[in-house]
Design a protein around this motif. Sequence first.
Motif, PDB file in Angstrom:
ATOM      1  N   MET A  84     -75.394 -22.978  22.747  1.00  0.00           N
ATOM      2  CA  MET A  84     -76.473 -22.673  23.674  1.00  0.00           C
ATOM      3  C   MET A  84     -77.456 -23.836  23.802  1.00  0.00           C
ATOM      4  O   MET A  84     -77.942 -24.142  24.876  1.00  0.00           O
ATOM      5  CB  MET A  84     -77.210 -21.411  23.187  1.00  0.00           C
ATOM      6  CG  MET A  84     -78.378 -20.998  24.053  1.00  0.00           C
ATOM      7  SD  MET A  84     -77.911 -20.633  25.762  1.00  0.00           S
ATOM      8  CE  MET A  84     -77.251 -18.983  25.527  1.00  0.00           C
ATOM      9  N   GLU A  87     -76.404 -26.361  26.264  1.00  0.00           N
ATOM     10  CA  GLU A  87     -76.569 -25.901  27.640  1.00  0.00           C
ATOM     11  C   GLU A  87     -78.021 -26.050  28.085  1.00  0.00           C
ATOM     12  O   GLU A  87     -78.309 -26.579  29.163  1.00  0.00           O
ATOM     13  CB  GLU A  87     -76.125 -24.435  27.747  1.00  0.00           C
ATOM     14  CG  GLU A  87     -76.202 -23.895  29.152  1.00  0.00           C
ATOM     15  CD  GLU A  87     -75.540 -22.518  29.262  1.00  0.00           C
ATOM     16  OE1 GLU A  87     -74.698 -22.180  28.420  1.00  0.00           O
ATOM     17  OE2 GLU A  87     -75.880 -21.803  30.214  1.00  0.00           O
ATOM     18  N   LEU A  88     -78.917 -25.593  27.242  1.00  0.00           N
ATOM     19  CA  LEU A  88     -80.334 -25.692  27.586  1.00  0.00           C
ATOM     20  C   LEU A  88     -80.762 -27.141  27.740  1.00  0.00           C
ATOM     21  O   LEU A  88     -81.499 -27.497  28.653  1.00  0.00           O
ATOM     22  CB  LEU A  88     -81.192 -25.001  26.516  1.00  0.00           C
ATOM     23  CG  LEU A  88     -80.970 -23.496  26.362  1.00  0.00           C
ATOM     24  CD1 LEU A  88     -81.916 -22.920  25.324  1.00  0.00           C
ATOM     25  CD2 LEU A  88     -81.166 -22.796  27.706  1.00  0.00           C
ATOM     26  N   PHE A  91     -79.645 -28.529  31.031  1.00  0.00           N
ATOM     27  CA  PHE A  91     -80.486 -28.061  32.132  1.00  0.00           C
ATOM     28  C   PHE A  91     -81.831 -28.768  32.149  1.00  0.00           C
ATOM     29  O   PHE A  91     -82.351 -29.122  33.205  1.00  0.00           O
ATOM     30  CB  PHE A  91     -80.695 -26.546  32.036  1.00  0.00           C
ATOM     31  CG  PHE A  91     -79.566 -25.770  32.645  1.00  0.00           C
ATOM     32  CD1 PHE A  91     -79.153 -26.038  33.942  1.00  0.00           C
ATOM     33  CD2 PHE A  91     -78.924 -24.776  31.926  1.00  0.00           C
ATOM     34  CE1 PHE A  91     -78.098 -25.333  34.500  1.00  0.00           C
ATOM     35  CE2 PHE A  91     -77.870 -24.068  32.488  1.00  0.00           C
ATOM     36  CZ  PHE A  91     -77.463 -24.346  33.771  1.00  0.00           C
ATOM     37  N   GLY A  94     -81.845 -31.887  33.840  1.00  0.00           N
ATOM     38  CA  GLY A  94     -81.685 -31.845  35.288  1.00  0.00           C
ATOM     39  C   GLY A  94     -80.295 -31.484  35.770  1.00  0.00           C
ATOM     40  O   GLY A  94     -80.042 -31.497  36.977  1.00  0.00           O
ATOM     41  N   ALA A  95     -79.393 -31.166  34.851  1.00  0.00           N
ATOM     42  CA  ALA A  95     -78.056 -30.756  35.274  1.00  0.00           C
ATOM     43  C   ALA A  95     -78.165 -29.549  36.195  1.00  0.00           C
ATOM     44  O   ALA A  95     -79.092 -28.745  36.075  1.00  0.00           O
ATOM     45  CB  ALA A  95     -77.195 -30.409  34.062  1.00  0.00           C
ATOM     46  N   GLU A  97     -75.388 -27.470  36.973  1.00  0.00           N
ATOM     47  CA  GLU A  97     -74.450 -26.417  36.605  1.00  0.00           C
ATOM     48  C   GLU A  97     -73.831 -26.790  35.269  1.00  0.00           C
ATOM     49  O   GLU A  97     -73.672 -27.979  34.952  1.00  0.00           O
ATOM     50  CB  GLU A  97     -73.374 -26.293  37.686  1.00  0.00           C
ATOM     51  CG  GLU A  97     -72.386 -25.184  37.483  1.00  0.00           C
ATOM     52  CD  GLU A  97     -73.025 -23.812  37.502  1.00  0.00           C
ATOM     53  OE1 GLU A  97     -73.313 -23.307  36.408  1.00  0.00           O
ATOM     54  OE2 GLU A  97     -73.219 -23.245  38.601  1.00  0.00           O
ATOM     55  N   TYR A  98     -73.508 -25.772  34.468  1.00  0.00           N
ATOM     56  CA  TYR A  98     -72.961 -26.015  33.136  1.00  0.00           C
ATOM     57  C   TYR A  98     -71.791 -25.076  32.924  1.00  0.00           C
ATOM     58  O   TYR A  98     -71.970 -23.853  32.917  1.00  0.00           O
ATOM     59  CB  TYR A  98     -74.051 -25.757  32.086  1.00  0.00           C
ATOM     60  CG  TYR A  98     -73.687 -26.148  30.669  1.00  0.00           C
ATOM     61  CD1 TYR A  98     -74.116 -27.360  30.145  1.00  0.00           C
ATOM     62  CD2 TYR A  98     -72.940 -25.313  29.854  1.00  0.00           C
ATOM     63  CE1 TYR A  98     -73.816 -27.733  28.844  1.00  0.00           C
ATOM     64  CE2 TYR A  98     -72.622 -25.673  28.549  1.00  0.00           C
ATOM     65  CZ  TYR A  98     -73.070 -26.890  28.056  1.00  0.00           C
ATOM     66  OH  TYR A  98     -72.770 -27.258  26.771  1.00  0.00           O
TER      67      TYR A  98
END
Lengths: 225, 225
Positions: A84, A87-88, A91, A94-95, A97-98
């Motif tokens: 997790m 993923e955070l 994001f 600036g990503a 989509e993951y």
Amino acid sequence: MKKIVIVEDEPFMREELEQIFQKAGYSVTTVADFSYALQEIMQAVPNLVLLDLNLPGVSGFQICRELKQKSTFPVLVLTSRDQMKDELHAFNLGADEYLTKPCRKERLLARVSNLLRRYEGRTNLLEGPGFLLDEQTYTLYIHDKSVVLPKNQGKLLEIFLRHRDETATRDMLCEALWGTAEYIDENALQVNLTRLKKTMKKLGICQRIEPVRGIGYRMTADAEE
Amino acid sequence: MKKIVIVEDEPFMREELEQIFQKAGYSVTTVADFSYALQEIMQAVPNLVLLDLNLPGVSGFQICRELKQKSTFPVLVLTSRDQMKDELHAFNLGADEYLTKPCRKERLLARVSNLLRRYEGRTNLLEGPGFLLDEQTYTLYIHDKSVVLPKNQGKLLEIFLRHRDETATRDMLCEALWGTAEYIDENALQVNLTRLKKTMKKLGICQRIEPVRGIGYRMTADAEE
DNA sequence: CATTTTCCTTTCATTCATTGTAAGTGTTTT
DNA sequence: AAAACACTTACAATGAATGAAAGGAAAATG
């Protein structure tokens, strides 16, 4: 035709991805040398970047961050790291989509076309702190408002955004306004700068345009706002 | 403060979601009567819609589709249906994000703030077939180009987009242009329409503006393009 | 502290895109 | 064929954006 750059070190995976997207009607470029990944991506001018995080030698996070600072391409992170916090982190950098591997072809394609749809008409937008500027029309987006800047003010703001925290010389600014570095009138530049400041203030964008004596100007993000 | 509308039938889940988002600093509205879900959402004018698919009596897909046709709010589908075909279907209807329950708080919040970031400055965009129109500045986005339409042309196009495939009466168009339904000059409208057609043609947007004798005009998507 | 240099602001006339007017041409409908 | 309606083009008026000019602030210099 939409163009996708794939950044993935595992050869088998890379080729499979390439085929998937080519079959789906995309133009695909793959990045081989990861130490120059950023340059290669920028040069390719894609519509979307597919990025793996586990690369030999380089940090995928780092590439993502720099991409987002220097471009406006949508970035889809596709990785086997299913933590997790990864993923955070992605994001936050600036990503857009993951997705975690393994990932079904359909899902991947759906997310990609979804992202591309979201980014329609967004390719010309320069990001400023708290606002966006369309570099073709000089339409300025701030919160839920939008305004079209007069051409000269737009040109000036564009230069400043492209050289954030650097000094824009007077020559550069004159060049942008009139296509020549020679002073048409030293004052005309001045007046246009004043006008830009005024409209930015009116819009509530707190930016400071500071003079650099004898050289030019620099824009710095202000404390407030 | 960003406003979120939650459409979820299961009471416990609904309350939990409400709390999560309120704690995170959002303003939250929940929808209770699902037969009027669409109206309630439109009235709330949120920045984002959180939508469950399994609703009693109504199809979540249907709500999603109508939302996307009549508004530009980002839609995050949060559901227990983890079938791939549901996900693809949701995306095809224009959903912006698809998450399956159970879903960790952090992931949900990250995706939401990601979506909101992506929609910055996008709240005023009307969708036309193959292009976008900013309803405040009348900036027109088509492919990777953008142009600012003259105000009158923008106003006319806006009316047509808001009444897709319906007939826009002359009164409506005059109202939009001059704020009064009475003909200032019957011809002025005519001229402005001609100009709109011309610029649309120049931009490669194939739309037909057909006269409806004695009543007004209607815009229909053209074959080509 | 006075002087010079550099930078900033305001006002006014000019310029250019947008708009409405007018006159004339085309196209349906009866 | 005539009338009603729809379209186009050219031109003048309007208004926003721009550059010119002149005078006032602020910073550097001796």
